[in-house]
Design a protein around this motif. Structure first.
Motif, mmCIF file in Angstrom:
data_model
loop_
_atom_site.group_PDB
_atom_site.id
_atom_site.type_symbol
_atom_site.label_atom_id
_atom_site.label_comp_id
_atom_site.label_asym_id
_atom_site.label_seq_id
_atom_site.Cartn_x
_atom_site.Cartn_y
_atom_site.Cartn_z
ATOM 1 N N ALA A 1 -41.473 -15.517 8.669
ATOM 2 C CA ALA A 1 -40.899 -14.356 9.360
ATOM 3 C C ALA A 1 -40.488 -14.728 10.778
ATOM 4 N N LEU A 2 -41.265 -15.594 11.409
ATOM 5 C CA LEU A 2 -40.935 -16.032 12.766
ATOM 6 C C LEU A 2 -39.665 -16.871 12.769
ATOM 7 N N VAL A 3 -39.543 -17.765 11.806
ATOM 8 C CA VAL A 3 -38.331 -18.592 11.709
ATOM 9 C C VAL A 3 -37.102 -17.701 11.514
ATOM 10 N N GLU A 4 -37.219 -16.693 10.663
ATOM 11 C CA GLU A 4 -36.106 -15.778 10.421
ATOM 12 C C GLU A 4 -35.758 -14.982 11.688
ATOM 13 N N ALA A 5 -36.773 -14.492 12.386
ATOM 14 C CA ALA A 5 -36.536 -13.712 13.610
ATOM 15 C C ALA A 5 -35.876 -14.568 14.691
ATOM 16 N N ILE A 6 -36.298 -15.819 14.801
ATOM 17 C CA ILE A 6 -35.707 -16.712 15.808
ATOM 18 C C ILE A 6 -34.255 -17.033 15.439
ATOM 19 N N GLU B 1 -27.733 -16.827 30.589
ATOM 20 C CA GLU B 1 -28.784 -17.772 30.967
ATOM 21 C C GLU B 1 -30.164 -17.217 30.640
ATOM 22 N N LEU B 2 -30.350 -15.933 30.863
ATOM 23 C CA LEU B 2 -31.630 -15.300 30.549
ATOM 24 C C LEU B 2 -31.856 -15.284 29.031
ATOM 25 N N ALA B 3 -30.808 -15.035 28.271
ATOM 26 C CA ALA B 3 -30.916 -15.071 26.806
ATOM 27 C C ALA B 3 -31.281 -16.476 26.337
ATOM 28 N N TYR C 1 -34.664 -17.512 24.308
ATOM 29 C CA TYR C 1 -34.605 -18.265 23.053
ATOM 30 C C TYR C 1 -35.498 -19.505 23.127
ATOM 31 N N GLU C 2 -35.454 -20.191 24.266
ATOM 32 C CA GLU C 2 -36.317 -21.369 24.436
ATOM 33 C C GLU C 2 -37.794 -20.985 24.354
ATOM 34 N N LEU C 3 -38.174 -19.860 24.937
ATOM 35 C CA LEU C 3 -39.563 -19.401 24.859
ATOM 36 C C LEU C 3 -39.949 -19.059 23.419
ATOM 37 N N ALA C 4 -39.021 -18.468 22.680
ATOM 38 C CA ALA C 4 -39.284 -18.170 21.270
ATOM 39 C C ALA C 4 -39.469 -19.461 20.476
ATOM 40 N N GLN C 5 -38.645 -20.453 20.759
ATOM 41 C CA GLN C 5 -38.777 -21.758 20.097
ATOM 42 C C GLN C 5 -40.125 -22.406 20.442
ATOM 43 N N HIS C 6 -40.511 -22.307 21.694
ATOM 44 C CA HIS C 6 -41.802 -22.863 22.123
ATOM 45 C C HIS C 6 -42.952 -22.144 21.408
ATOM 46 N N ALA C 7 -42.836 -20.830 21.280
ATOM 47 C CA ALA C 7 -43.868 -20.066 20.571
ATOM 48 C C ALA C 7 -43.963 -20.537 19.127
ATOM 49 N N MET C 8 -42.818 -20.791 18.500
ATOM 50 C CA MET C 8 -42.808 -21.279 17.116
ATOM 51 C C MET C 8 -43.479 -22.637 17.029
ATOM 52 N N ALA C 9 -43.171 -23.525 17.950
ATOM 53 C CA ALA C 9 -43.782 -24.852 17.940
ATOM 54 C C ALA C 9 -45.294 -24.756 18.139
ATOM 55 N N THR C 10 -45.716 -23.885 19.032
ATOM 56 C CA THR C 10 -47.143 -23.707 19.297
ATOM 57 C C THR C 10 -47.858 -23.147 18.067
ATOM 58 N N VAL C 11 -47.257 -22.155 17.435
ATOM 59 C CA VAL C 11 -47.853 -21.580 16.223
ATOM 60 C C VAL C 11 -47.935 -22.648 15.131
ATOM 61 N N THR C 12 -46.885 -23.433 14.986
ATOM 62 C CA THR C 12 -46.890 -24.498 13.971
ATOM 63 C C THR C 12 -47.987 -25.519 14.262
ATOM 64 N N LEU D 1 -47.370 -13.911 25.146
ATOM 65 C CA LEU D 1 -47.285 -13.174 26.408
ATOM 66 C C LEU D 1 -46.005 -13.517 27.163
ATOM 67 N N ARG D 2 -45.581 -14.775 27.085
ATOM 68 C CA ARG D 2 -44.329 -15.175 27.741
ATOM 69 C C ARG D 2 -43.123 -14.503 27.062
ATOM 70 N N VAL D 3 -43.178 -14.390 25.739
ATOM 71 C CA VAL D 3 -42.100 -13.694 25.028
ATOM 72 C C VAL D 3 -42.070 -12.224 25.446
ATOM 73 N N LEU D 4 -43.238 -11.601 25.551
ATOM 74 C CA LEU D 4 -43.301 -10.211 26.015
ATOM 75 C C LEU D 4 -42.720 -10.070 27.422
ATOM 76 N N ALA D 5 -43.069 -10.997 28.297
ATOM 77 C CA ALA D 5 -42.598 -10.943 29.685
ATOM 78 C C ALA D 5 -41.085 -11.120 29.763
ATOM 79 N N ILE D 6 -40.543 -12.064 29.000
ATOM 80 C CA ILE D 6 -39.096 -12.295 29.063
ATOM 81 C C ILE D 6 -38.356 -11.113 28.452
#
Length: 181
Positions: A89-94, A114-116, A120-131, A157-162
């Motif tokens: 589900a995370l891969v699909e959402a990203i 630039e903010l987008a 996106y980079e934070l979402a990718q990092h979250a995916m890598a961390t979860v993996t 938390l970083r995804v929430l903040a961004i």
């Protein structure tokens, strides 16, 4: 001079002045009409641009929300050592977030693109961390696993903040003049 000639000259001068005045008036009116058409086109374009930006920002915020939910579910599953794998589900959402990102980049202004990209980079990092956390689950490295669980939670938390930052910046971009950015 003969009075007849004076009358004729006066009439000719008056006629030339009248034609000249009419020509000047017509030129001024034409220029005013062009300015009005140009101003109306500018207003309509600004409205269209604002609507395009609003739609792009809304889609991106919805995508960030989906990523946030998916990261939360994946982090929860990994932290609780659940049997299931919530990463699909995370891969699909990203993936959807990436598609929405291009809408933001093309809608502008540059700071929103630039903010987008940062989101996106934070979402990718979250995916890598979860993996990484998922892969470390059940291993003999319980300290590493605990640290990865903490890092995965920080990623969320970083995804929430961004997401909050993006919403604020989107509101600011939509309230400013469209051609400032």
């Amino acid at each position: 001079m003969d009075q007849g000639v004076i009358v004729i000259l006066t009439g000719a001068i008056t006629a030339v002045s009248g034609v000249g005045g009419t020509a000047v008036g017509a030129l001024v009116a034409a220029k005013g009409g062009r300015n009005q058409v140009r101003d109306q086109a500018t207003i309509e374009h600004a409205q269209w641009l604002r609507q395009s930006r609003s739609a792009a920002y809304q889609s991106y915020l919805e995508g960030l929300y989906a990523v946030d939910l998916a990261v939360g579910a994946a982090v929860g599953a990994v932290a609780n050592q659940a049997e299931g794998d919530e990463r699909d589900a995370l891969v699909e959402a990203i993936g959807k977030l990436r598609r929405f990102q291009w809408q933001v980049i093309t809608a502008g202004p540059r700071n929103m693109g630039e903010l987008a990209e940062r989101a996106y980079e934070l979402a990718q990092h979250a995916m890598a961390t979860v993996t990484n956390t998922h892969l470390a689950r059940g291993s003999d490295q319980s300290e590493r696993y605990a640290a990865l669980c903490d890092e995965a939670m920080e990623s969320r938390l970083r995804v929430l903040a961004i997401r909050a930052t993006f919403a604020e910046e989107a509101a600011a971009a939509l309230s400013s003049r469209p051609f400032e950015g």
